[in-house]
Design an enzyme around this catalytic site. Structure first.
Site, PDB file in Angstrom:
ATOM      1  CD1 TRP A  28      -2.032  -2.207   1.962  1.00 25.13           C
ATOM      2  CD2 TRP A  28      -2.831  -1.498   0.004  1.00 25.13           C
ATOM      3  NE1 TRP A  28      -2.947  -3.130   1.517  1.00 25.13           N
ATOM      4  CE2 TRP A  28      -3.452  -2.722   0.330  1.00 25.13           C
ATOM      5  CE3 TRP A  28      -3.170  -0.871  -1.186  1.00 25.13           C
ATOM      6  CZ2 TRP A  28      -4.403  -3.322  -0.504  1.00 25.13           C
ATOM      7  CZ3 TRP A  28      -4.107  -1.470  -2.015  1.00 25.13           C
ATOM      8  CH2 TRP A  28      -4.711  -2.674  -1.671  1.00 25.13           C
ATOM      9  CG  ASP A  83      -3.336   3.957   4.027  1.00 24.33           C
ATOM     10  OD1 ASP A  83      -4.383   3.783   4.675  1.00 24.33           O
ATOM     11  OD2 ASP A  83      -3.004   3.257   3.043  1.00 24.33           O
ATOM     12  CE  LYS A 100      -8.649  -2.115   4.962  1.00 24.02           C
ATOM     13  NZ  LYS A 100      -8.713  -3.399   4.294  1.00 24.02           N
TER      14      LYS A 100
HETATM   15  N1  PMP Z   1      -4.239   1.061   2.387  1.00 28.23           N
HETATM   16  C1  PMP Z   1      -4.328   0.023   3.222  1.00 28.23           C
HETATM   17  C2  PMP Z   1      -3.481   0.017   4.455  1.00 28.23           C
HETATM   18  C3  PMP Z   1      -5.224  -1.021   2.944  1.00 28.23           C
HETATM   19  O1  PMP Z   1      -5.306  -2.059   3.776  1.00 28.23           O
HETATM   20  C4  PMP Z   1      -6.011  -0.960   1.777  1.00 28.23           C
HETATM   21  C5  PMP Z   1      -7.023  -2.027   1.420  1.00 28.23           C
HETATM   22  N2  PMP Z   1      -6.967  -3.194   2.050  1.00 28.23           N
HETATM   23  C6  PMP Z   1      -5.856   0.134   0.927  1.00 28.23           C
HETATM   24  C7  PMP Z   1      -4.968   1.127   1.270  1.00 28.23           C
HETATM   25  C8  PMP Z   1      -6.671   0.255  -0.341  1.00 28.23           C
HETATM   26  O2  PMP Z   1      -7.939   0.616   0.035  1.00 28.23           O
HETATM   27  P1  PMP Z   1      -9.155   0.757  -0.994  1.00 28.23           P
HETATM   28  O3  PMP Z   1      -9.421  -0.600  -1.527  1.00 28.23           O
HETATM   29  O4  PMP Z   1     -10.227   1.295  -0.109  1.00 28.23           O
HETATM   30  O5  PMP Z   1      -8.750   1.707  -2.051  1.00 28.23           O
END
Ligand code: PMP
Length: 358
Positions: free
Chosen positions: A97, A164, A188
């Site tokens: 991420w 994030d 989450k």
């Molecule tokens: N950042 C983190 C830490 C995540 O766990 C996730 C999704 N699991 C994301 C970003 C991406 O999120 P999204 O699918 O809502 O774009």
């Protein structure tokens, strides 16, 4: 079933019950929450209620805006540099991420990756890094959902932080003043899929920018429109409101932290005791309280057997992410102690069985 999925994930039963009633008849209005207009007085009280609770639970200073947006955390990877990157930005690379966030920021401006744990397969957090004093911000992923590592202590920095916090928001108190922005997907610890939260310090948004920013990607436009620029995800925001009320009723974020410590310590201890499994993260201080990643010690065996065994014992969603493989149990706020106990029991039983029948 106990739902250990990483996201979309478990919501408190009380929330689901109230939500399902509101789907049929919201607050005796005779209409469903799914059809409630985002410019109605009823919705106004929902969104303001959710924002106020966010402020209260995380002790967020009044000047910060809590926005509920769409596009997931992924869209924030672009919104962050579009809005905050002026000369150059510092990023920590702690997994998939953060890499994605770095990739998007590089499309916009100069990015310095000041620390990375790629060489360790992201099985630990980046360490020994220096934060440049002249960077606009330091971006990091506070909890690495895929690898099961988490920054449990606030990063010491004299430049603004941007984080994030998709998978650990509301699981512990934060020093909000250090942050120009905290964002994350809502699916989450906050709500259902379809909404993204962004906690923005308007004082740290650059006053003048000659960069073209599409209207919907400009935090300032959302703030100027009193946080409702276009059709916001009404049902997901209502769900967040119910979750925030639930957290408050349970004793707040400090209580969530205590429970997260209890649940994660119980599970890590069972994995560390096990003869069949091992934890993916060796360094105890780097282990996530939200996503516990583990694997079979015997590399040649398949985790599939345990996934099926667990399913028969009422345990759902423990398959690891496709980028890392292995197993992962997500222990978000709504996961009960009983759920974790049943996973511990399944690990212990599987351990004994597989030793008896190799
Ligand atoms: N950042 C983190 C830490 C995540 O766990 C996730 C999704 N699991 C994301 C970003 C991406 O999120 P999204 O699918 O809502 O774009």
């Amino acid at each position: 079933m106990y739902n250990f999925s990483a996201g979309p994930s478990v919501l408190p039963y009380e929330v689901l019950k109230e939500l399902s009633e509101a789907c049929l008849d919201y607050n005796h209005t005779g209409i469903s929450i799914t059809g409630l207009g985002h410019r109605t007085l009823e919705f106004e009280s929902i969104i303001r209620g959710a924002q106020d609770l966010f402020h209260e639970l995380l002790d967020i200073p009044q000047r910060y805006h809590v926005l509920f947006l769409q596009g997931g955390a992924t869209m924030q990877f672009s919104m962050v540099p579009l809005n905050f990157l002026r000369s150059r930005a510092a990023y920590l690379d702690s997994g998939v991420w953060s890499q994605k966030a770095i990739k998007e920021a590089r499309r916009i401006g100069e990015v310095l990756v000041v620390g990375s744990s790629a060489a360790q397969g992201y099985r630990e957090l980046p360490s020994d890094y220096d934060i440049p004093h002249d960077a606009d911000y330091l971006h990091y992923t506070s909890n690495n959902t895929i690898y099961g590592t988490e920054f449990l202590d606030e990063i010491k920095s004299d430049i603004p932080l941007i984080s994030d916090m998709s998978s650990d928001i509301l699981s512990r108190p934060l020093e909000i003043e250090k942050y120009a922005l905290i964002y994350g997907g809502g699916q989450k610890n906050l709500s259902m899929a379809g909404m993204t939260f962004a906690i923005v310090d308007p004082d740290r948004l650059p006053a003048i920018s000659d960069r073209y920013i599409p209207s919907l990607l400009d935090y300032g436009n959302h703030i100027n429109a009193h946080d409702i620029l276009n059709t916001v995800p009404v049902t997901a925001i209502y769900t967040a409101y119910l979750v925030l009320k639930w957290i408050k009723a349970k004793g707040g974020v400090k209580r969530m932290e205590t429970l997260a410590i209890e649940k994660s310590e119980m599970l890590y201890a069972a994995i560390d005791r096990s003869k069949k499994f091992k934890c993916c993260v060796d360094k105890k201080s780097d282990r996530s309280r939200m996503n516990v990643c583990f694997e079979l010690q015997d590399k040649l065996s398949s985790e599939e057997n345990f996934i099926n065994f667990a399913l028969e014992h009422g345990i759902y969603g423990i398959k690891g992410h496709r980028a890392s493989g292995g197993l992962r149990a997500s222990l978000y706020n709504a996961m009960s102690i009983e759920g974790v106990e049943s996973l511990v029991k399944a690990i212990e039983t599987f351990d004994r069985q597989s030793i008896l029948t190799p």
